[in-house]
Write a protein that holds these residues in place. Structure first.
Motif, PDB file in Angstrom:
ATOM      1  N   THR A 126      -2.289   1.535  -0.995  1.00  0.00           N
ATOM      2  CA  THR A 126      -1.119   0.671  -0.900  1.00  0.00           C
ATOM      3  C   THR A 126      -1.605  -0.770  -0.822  1.00  0.00           C
ATOM      4  O   THR A 126      -2.755  -1.026  -0.457  1.00  0.00           O
ATOM      5  CB  THR A 126      -0.241   1.012   0.331  1.00  0.00           C
ATOM      6  N   GLU A 127      -0.722  -1.679  -1.200  1.00  0.00           N
ATOM      7  CA  GLU A 127      -0.999  -3.113  -1.060  1.00  0.00           C
ATOM      8  C   GLU A 127      -0.029  -3.640  -0.017  1.00  0.00           C
ATOM      9  O   GLU A 127       1.161  -3.801  -0.288  1.00  0.00           O
ATOM     10  CB  GLU A 127      -0.815  -3.840  -2.401  1.00  0.00           C
ATOM     11  N   LEU A 128      -0.540  -3.851   1.200  1.00  0.00           N
ATOM     12  CA  LEU A 128       0.303  -4.320   2.296  1.00  0.00           C
ATOM     13  C   LEU A 128       0.357  -5.848   2.263  1.00  0.00           C
ATOM     14  O   LEU A 128      -0.682  -6.505   2.265  1.00  0.00           O
ATOM     15  CB  LEU A 128      -0.265  -3.875   3.645  1.00  0.00           C
ATOM     16  N   PHE A 168      -1.613 -11.545   0.710  1.00  0.00           N
ATOM     17  CA  PHE A 168      -0.694 -12.565   1.214  1.00  0.00           C
ATOM     18  C   PHE A 168       0.110 -13.066   0.021  1.00  0.00           C
ATOM     19  O   PHE A 168      -0.433 -13.702  -0.880  1.00  0.00           O
ATOM     20  CB  PHE A 168      -1.491 -13.700   1.878  1.00  0.00           C
ATOM     21  N   HIS A 169       1.392 -12.730   0.002  1.00  0.00           N
ATOM     22  CA  HIS A 169       2.259 -13.050  -1.141  1.00  0.00           C
ATOM     23  C   HIS A 169       3.350 -14.052  -0.799  1.00  0.00           C
ATOM     24  O   HIS A 169       3.967 -14.607  -1.705  1.00  0.00           O
ATOM     25  CB  HIS A 169       2.990 -11.788  -1.630  1.00  0.00           C
ATOM     26  N   LYS A 170       3.638 -14.227   0.485  1.00  0.00           N
ATOM     27  CA  LYS A 170       4.856 -14.958   0.865  1.00  0.00           C
ATOM     28  C   LYS A 170       4.612 -15.966   1.983  1.00  0.00           C
ATOM     29  O   LYS A 170       3.952 -15.643   2.971  1.00  0.00           O
ATOM     30  CB  LYS A 170       5.922 -13.973   1.340  1.00  0.00           C
ATOM     31  N   ASP A 176       0.838   0.715  -4.607  1.00  0.00           N
ATOM     32  CA  ASP A 176       2.188   0.151  -4.648  1.00  0.00           C
ATOM     33  C   ASP A 176       2.446  -0.730  -3.422  1.00  0.00           C
ATOM     34  O   ASP A 176       1.896  -0.510  -2.353  1.00  0.00           O
ATOM     35  CB  ASP A 176       3.214   1.283  -4.789  1.00  0.00           C
ATOM     36  N   HIS A 177       3.299  -1.720  -3.647  1.00  0.00           N
ATOM     37  CA  HIS A 177       3.533  -2.748  -2.616  1.00  0.00           C
ATOM     38  C   HIS A 177       4.254  -2.206  -1.386  1.00  0.00           C
ATOM     39  O   HIS A 177       5.145  -1.359  -1.494  1.00  0.00           O
ATOM     40  CB  HIS A 177       4.443  -3.849  -3.188  1.00  0.00           C
ATOM     41  N   TYR A 178       3.873  -2.754  -0.225  1.00  0.00           N
ATOM     42  CA  TYR A 178       4.660  -2.547   0.989  1.00  0.00           C
ATOM     43  C   TYR A 178       4.622  -3.877   1.732  1.00  0.00           C
ATOM     44  O   TYR A 178       3.605  -4.252   2.309  1.00  0.00           O
ATOM     45  CB  TYR A 178       4.061  -1.420   1.832  1.00  0.00           C
TER      46      TYR A 178
END
Ligand SMILES: [Zn+2]
Ligand SMILES: [Zn+2]
Length: 270
Positions: free
Chosen positions: A82-84, A110-112, A39-41
């Protein structure tokens, strides 16, 4: 062959509404023997953006993983990961998270760019170059400093560009990508094959075959495979295709993790 899916989300993540039990049932239906719940963090340039991501959230994730691990123990191993996101932006907060929870596996993604999700940008010919540069800079910063096991979906940016009819290819930046892989290999960190792209407009896994080949040529051997499923029916999708691709490219095995350690007991690719 032991089929594994090392990247799934459930309703603990802000972008999924699927209970973990359903995800587990989907895995069993797909013949998967081991899943990693990641889950995302997310990290931001300031604490404000991180308000949805507090330690209580991960405590809840851990509880649901432990419940399902017990419930499905005869059919499936349910790992706690987790997906940091953007760990280079708040390294102290990220380190606090990784040392406070008994993770089996940590993905760094890297999402953002500037706190805005990659899917929130308008991609057009005039901004592609700068967005790609910012994206690559972010990956390099994460690779150089982050505490993680595998880097997530290395060429993710192509997904959102392709969704808007624009092509952004990291293959155009071979030296920077090879440098990224060399840093990962020197720090004993892996990458994943993320098969979610096969279900999207870009119609290709992350990363592309060429990038996987470069990773291998730079000495990379640590690869996990994950569907990035956010719902039951997507669990395990594309895993067999990814394993076939690894085989074609000469990767000897698929990696597994427990308690943040690379298991010696690897899954050989036949
Ligand atoms: Zn991701
Ligand atoms: Zn994900």
């Amino acid at each position: 062959m032991l089929y594994m899916d090392y990247h799934v989300h459930c309703q603990n993540s802000p972008d999924s509404s699927e209970p973990l039990e359903e995800i587990c049932k989907g895995a069993i239906d797909a013949g998967i023997k081991e899943i990693m719940v990641t889950d995302h963090y997310e990290m931001f340039t300031d604490d404000f953006g991180r308000k949805a991501y507090q330690p209580e959230y991960l405590t809840q994730c851990l509880e649901s993983v432990l419940q399902c691990r017990e419930k499905f123990k005869d059919q499936l191993y349910v790992g706690f990961g987790t997906e940091l996101g953007q760990i280079h932006l708040q390294p102290a907060a990220a380190a606090q998270v990784t040392k406070s929870f008994p993770f089996d596996f940590v993905i760094a993604s890297f999402h953002k760019i500037d706190n805005l999700d990659l899917k929130g940008y308008d991609y057009h010919k005039t901004n592609c170059r700068i967005l790609k540069e910012r994206y690559l800079d972010g990956l390099l910063a994460i690779a150089r400093t982050g505490d993680f096991d595998c880097m997530g979906h290395v060429d993710l940016i192509k997904r959102y560009a392709a969704g808007q009819g624009v092509s952004i290819r990291l293959e155009e930046d071979e030296e920077a990508v090879r440098e990224l892989f060399r840093i990962l290999v020197n720090r004993n960190k892996g990458i994943e094959i993320n098969t979610s792209g096969l279900r999207q407009a870009v119609k290709e896994q992350f990363p592309s075959r060429t990038l996987l080949k470069w990773y291998r040529e730079e000495g990379g051997t640590i690869v996990t495979v994950g569907s990035d499923a956010h719902c039951r029916q997507d669990v395990g999708k594309g895993i067999q295709e990814a394993e076939k691709l690894l085989q074609e490219l000469g990767f000897p095995y698929i990696s597994r993790f427990r308690e943040r350690k690379l298991l010696q007991e690897k899954v050989m690719i036949r």
